[in-house]
Scaffold this motif. Structure first.
Motif, PDB file in Angstrom:
ATOM      1  N   ALA A 106     -26.299  47.524 -53.875  1.00 17.21           N
ATOM      2  CA  ALA A 106     -26.648  46.900 -52.600  1.00 17.21           C
ATOM      3  C   ALA A 106     -27.711  45.823 -52.830  1.00 17.21           C
ATOM      4  CB  ALA A 106     -27.162  47.949 -51.627  1.00 17.21           C
ATOM      5  N   TYR A 107     -27.853  44.941 -51.864  1.00 10.63           N
ATOM      6  CA  TYR A 107     -28.834  43.859 -51.956  1.00 10.63           C
ATOM      7  C   TYR A 107     -30.065  44.190 -51.134  1.00 10.63           C
ATOM      8  CZ  TYR A 107     -25.434  41.065 -54.369  1.00 10.63           C
ATOM      9  OH  TYR A 107     -24.548  40.604 -55.303  1.00 10.63           O
ATOM     10  N   LEU A 108     -31.221  44.111 -51.762  1.00 10.39           N
ATOM     11  CA  LEU A 108     -32.510  44.274 -51.094  1.00 10.39           C
ATOM     12  C   LEU A 108     -32.985  42.853 -50.804  1.00 10.39           C
ATOM     13  CD1 LEU A 108     -35.002  45.922 -50.228  1.00 10.39           C
ATOM     14  CD2 LEU A 108     -35.788  45.763 -52.585  1.00 10.39           C
ATOM     15  N   PHE A 109     -32.615  42.325 -49.637  1.00  8.54           N
ATOM     16  CA  PHE A 109     -32.820  40.903 -49.409  1.00  8.54           C
ATOM     17  C   PHE A 109     -34.060  40.557 -48.608  1.00  8.54           C
ATOM     18  CE2 PHE A 109     -30.226  42.309 -45.896  1.00  8.54           C
ATOM     19  CZ  PHE A 109     -30.721  41.630 -44.798  1.00  8.54           C
ATOM     20  N   GLU A 110     -34.744  41.555 -48.065  1.00  5.25           N
ATOM     21  CA  GLU A 110     -35.947  41.248 -47.303  1.00  5.25           C
ATOM     22  C   GLU A 110     -36.919  42.412 -47.383  1.00  5.25           C
ATOM     23  OE1 GLU A 110     -36.864  39.334 -43.007  1.00  5.25           O
ATOM     24  OE2 GLU A 110     -35.554  41.076 -42.980  1.00  5.25           O
ATOM     25  N   VAL A 111     -38.175  42.091 -47.684  1.00  8.15           N
ATOM     26  CA  VAL A 111     -39.248  43.077 -47.688  1.00  8.15           C
ATOM     27  C   VAL A 111     -40.448  42.427 -47.022  1.00  8.15           C
ATOM     28  CG1 VAL A 111     -40.758  44.529 -49.094  1.00  8.15           C
ATOM     29  CG2 VAL A 111     -38.408  44.116 -49.836  1.00  8.15           C
ATOM     30  N   GLN A 112     -40.975  43.083 -46.004  1.00  9.40           N
ATOM     31  CA  GLN A 112     -42.143  42.564 -45.297  1.00  9.40           C
ATOM     32  C   GLN A 112     -43.168  43.671 -45.140  1.00  9.40           C
ATOM     33  OE1 GLN A 112     -40.595  41.150 -41.573  1.00  9.40           O
ATOM     34  NE2 GLN A 112     -40.051  39.165 -42.421  1.00  9.40           N
ATOM     35  N   SER A 113     -44.420  43.304 -45.337  1.00  8.66           N
ATOM     36  CA  SER A 113     -45.504  44.260 -45.198  1.00  8.66           C
ATOM     37  C   SER A 113     -46.502  43.738 -44.176  1.00  8.66           C
ATOM     38  CB  SER A 113     -46.196  44.441 -46.551  1.00  8.66           C
ATOM     39  OG  SER A 113     -47.315  45.270 -46.415  1.00  8.66           O
ATOM     40  N   GLN A 114     -46.888  44.619 -43.250  1.00  9.89           N
ATOM     41  CA  GLN A 114     -47.935  44.305 -42.277  1.00  9.89           C
ATOM     42  C   GLN A 114     -48.904  45.468 -42.273  1.00  9.89           C
ATOM     43  OE1 GLN A 114     -45.789  43.613 -38.623  1.00  9.89           O
ATOM     44  NE2 GLN A 114     -45.554  41.446 -39.071  1.00  9.89           N
ATOM     45  N   GLY A 115     -50.027  45.271 -42.923  1.00 11.84           N
ATOM     46  CA  GLY A 115     -50.991  46.361 -43.049  1.00 11.84           C
ATOM     47  C   GLY A 115     -50.403  47.486 -43.867  1.00 11.84           C
ATOM     48  N   GLU A 116     -50.336  48.678 -43.277  1.00 12.56           N
ATOM     49  CA  GLU A 116     -49.774  49.841 -43.968  1.00 12.56           C
ATOM     50  C   GLU A 116     -48.311  50.071 -43.610  1.00 12.56           C
ATOM     51  OE1 GLU A 116     -52.291  53.075 -42.887  1.00 12.56           O
ATOM     52  OE2 GLU A 116     -53.895  52.440 -44.220  1.00 12.56           O
ATOM     53  N   ASN A 117     -47.701  49.134 -42.897  1.00 11.77           N
ATOM     54  CA  ASN A 117     -46.302  49.264 -42.480  1.00 11.77           C
ATOM     55  C   ASN A 117     -45.420  48.366 -43.321  1.00 11.77           C
ATOM     56  OD1 ASN A 117     -46.767  51.076 -40.231  1.00 11.77           O
ATOM     57  ND2 ASN A 117     -47.780  49.347 -39.269  1.00 11.77           N
ATOM     58  N   LEU A 118     -44.315  48.912 -43.777  1.00 10.12           N
ATOM     59  CA  LEU A 118     -43.389  48.181 -44.628  1.00 10.12           C
ATOM     60  C   LEU A 118     -42.006  48.207 -43.998  1.00 10.12           C
ATOM     61  CD1 LEU A 118     -43.138  46.833 -47.491  1.00 10.12           C
ATOM     62  CD2 LEU A 118     -42.305  49.045 -48.267  1.00 10.12           C
ATOM     63  N   THR A 119     -41.342  47.055 -43.990  1.00 12.07           N
ATOM     64  CA  THR A 119     -39.973  46.955 -43.511  1.00 12.07           C
ATOM     65  C   THR A 119     -39.131  46.389 -44.641  1.00 12.07           C
ATOM     66  OG1 THR A 119     -40.709  46.539 -41.254  1.00 12.07           O
ATOM     67  CG2 THR A 119     -38.437  45.933 -41.781  1.00 12.07           C
ATOM     68  N   MET A 120     -38.012  47.048 -44.934  1.00  9.74           N
ATOM     69  CA  MET A 120     -37.093  46.601 -45.985  1.00  9.74           C
ATOM     70  C   MET A 120     -35.702  46.531 -45.381  1.00  9.74           C
ATOM     71  SD  MET A 120     -38.436  49.140 -48.978  1.00  9.74           S
ATOM     72  CE  MET A 120     -37.980  48.201 -50.413  1.00  9.74           C
ATOM     73  N   ARG A 121     -34.955  45.492 -45.720  1.00  9.60           N
ATOM     74  CA  ARG A 121     -33.581  45.383 -45.243  1.00  9.60           C
ATOM     75  C   ARG A 121     -32.657  45.365 -46.446  1.00  9.60           C
ATOM     76  NH1 ARG A 121     -32.744  40.873 -41.506  1.00  9.60           N
ATOM     77  NH2 ARG A 121     -31.062  42.106 -40.642  1.00  9.60           N
ATOM     78  N   GLU A 123     -28.540  45.408 -47.723  1.00  7.40           N
ATOM     79  CA  GLU A 123     -27.181  45.086 -47.300  1.00  7.40           C
ATOM     80  C   GLU A 123     -26.173  45.667 -48.286  1.00  7.40           C
ATOM     81  OE1 GLU A 123     -24.745  41.229 -45.760  1.00  7.40           O
ATOM     82  OE2 GLU A 123     -26.099  40.926 -47.440  1.00  7.40           O
ATOM     83  N   PHE A 124     -25.206  46.405 -47.745  1.00 16.87           N
ATOM     84  CA  PHE A 124     -24.118  46.982 -48.519  1.00 16.87           C
ATOM     85  C   PHE A 124     -22.857  46.181 -48.229  1.00 16.87           C
ATOM     86  CE2 PHE A 124     -27.109  50.357 -48.165  1.00 16.87           C
ATOM     87  CZ  PHE A 124     -26.935  51.171 -49.270  1.00 16.87           C
ATOM     88  N   ALA A 125     -22.174  45.716 -49.247  1.00 14.46           N
ATOM     89  CA  ALA A 125     -20.913  44.998 -49.052  1.00 14.46           C
ATOM     90  C   ALA A 125     -19.830  46.002 -48.675  1.00 14.46           C
ATOM     91  CB  ALA A 125     -20.526  44.249 -50.309  1.00 14.46           C
ATOM     92  N   ASP A 126     -19.081  45.680 -47.623  1.00  9.12           N
ATOM     93  CA  ASP A 126     -17.976  46.518 -47.156  1.00  9.12           C
ATOM     94  C   ASP A 126     -16.695  45.700 -47.146  1.00  9.12           C
ATOM     95  OD1 ASP A 126     -19.832  48.509 -46.613  1.00  9.12           O
ATOM     96  OD2 ASP A 126     -20.042  47.914 -44.523  1.00  9.12           O
ATOM     97  N   ALA A 127     -16.508  44.855 -48.120  1.00  9.20           N
ATOM     98  CA  ALA A 127     -15.382  43.917 -48.124  1.00  9.20           C
ATOM     99  C   ALA A 127     -14.041  44.638 -48.000  1.00  9.20           C
ATOM    100  CB  ALA A 127     -15.409  43.089 -49.391  1.00  9.20           C
ATOM    101  N   THR A 128     -13.202  44.084 -47.161  1.00  6.89           N
ATOM    102  CA  THR A 128     -11.836  44.585 -46.987  1.00  6.89           C
ATOM    103  C   THR A 128     -10.892  43.396 -47.053  1.00  6.89           C
ATOM    104  OG1 THR A 128     -11.842  44.293 -44.588  1.00  6.89           O
ATOM    105  CG2 THR A 128     -12.649  46.416 -45.433  1.00  6.89           C
ATOM    106  N   ASP A 129      -9.599  43.663 -47.069  1.00  4.99           N
ATOM    107  CA  ASP A 129      -8.625  42.569 -47.064  1.00  4.99           C
ATOM    108  C   ASP A 129      -8.737  41.748 -45.784  1.00  4.99           C
ATOM    109  OD1 ASP A 129      -7.665  43.295 -49.528  1.00  4.99           O
ATOM    110  OD2 ASP A 129      -6.009  44.483 -48.732  1.00  4.99           O
ATOM    111  N   GLN A 130      -9.030  42.409 -44.649  1.00  3.59           N
ATOM    112  CA  GLN A 130      -9.133  41.710 -43.378  1.00  3.59           C
ATOM    113  C   GLN A 130     -10.415  40.880 -43.284  1.00  3.59           C
ATOM    114  OE1 GLN A 130      -8.264  45.047 -43.435  1.00  3.59           O
ATOM    115  NE2 GLN A 130      -6.105  44.653 -43.066  1.00  3.59           N
ATOM    116  N   ASP A 131     -11.507  41.366 -43.839  1.00  6.24           N
ATOM    117  CA  ASP A 131     -12.788  40.661 -43.756  1.00  6.24           C
ATOM    118  C   ASP A 131     -13.536  40.776 -45.084  1.00  6.24           C
ATOM    119  OD1 ASP A 131     -15.105  39.400 -43.062  1.00  6.24           O
ATOM    120  OD2 ASP A 131     -15.553  40.686 -41.360  1.00  6.24           O
ATOM    121  N   PRO A 132     -13.321  39.821 -45.997  1.00  6.12           N
ATOM    122  CA  PRO A 132     -13.960  39.901 -47.316  1.00  6.12           C
ATOM    123  C   PRO A 132     -15.477  39.727 -47.268  1.00  6.12           C
ATOM    124  CG  PRO A 132     -12.792  37.836 -47.065  1.00  6.12           C
ATOM    125  CD  PRO A 132     -12.467  38.657 -45.863  1.00  6.12           C
TER     126      PRO A 132
END
Length: 160
Positions: A106-121, A123-132
């Motif tokens: 998976a891709y760890l594409f965003e990490v933000q820290s504000q004080g003692e709080n951390l947010t990480m985003r 992304e898991f690829a779910d590619a299919t024939d209908q939507d690559p």
């Protein structure tokens, strides 16, 4: 590890960062990643330019209040009319463990820290024939004491 950066999360770029594994440690969570970009202002950057670190370990110490949500979405037609809306879906402890276990690649594409709080985003690829280009994004929120990022060597400069 040759390089050790403590609480300098804003001195890294995660735009190309891919997770190779995640481990829950007794005191936190460790993400092992590839393609982490070290910014020139980082205290450990001997290159003085944006450079890729070799495989890096992101150790998040004393994690508490870990919350994970599968991000929802809004789907509009060409006339900007809402067709479908799926709200964010909070995960329970068992589902969080499963997401962490399956995060290799998976891709760890965003990490933000504000004080003692951390947010990480992540992304898991779910590619299919209908939507690559289909994917699922999870948002991790937690409180922490310290983030230590270590790596052995630099690979090459980032070419934009």
């Amino acid at each position: 590890m040759a390089y050790r950066s403590v609480d300098e999360i804003e001195q890294f770029s995660f735009e190309d960062c891919q997770i190779s594994k995640v481990e829950k440690t007794p005191d936190g969570i460790c993400f092992v990643v590839d393609a982490l970009i070290v910014r020139p202002q980082n205290s450990q950057n001997t290159q003085f330019t944006e450079s890729y670190a070799d495989t890096a370990a992101i150790q998040i110490e004393q994690v508490s209040n870990l919350r994970v949500a599968k991000e929802g979405y809004r789907y509009y037609d060409a006339d900007d009319r809402l067709i479908e809306e799926v709200p964010d879906q909070p995960l329970n402890e068992e589902e969080i463990t499963a997401v962490l276990r399956q995060s290799s690649g998976a891709y760890l594409f965003e990490v933000q820290s504000q004080g003692e709080n951390l947010t990480m985003r992540v992304e898991f690829a779910d590619a299919t024939d209908q939507d690559p280009l289909a994917s699922t994004t999870y948002e991790f929120k937690m409180q922490y004491k310290e983030i230590v990022i270590t790596w052995d060597k630099y690979l090459n400069r980032v070419q934009h």
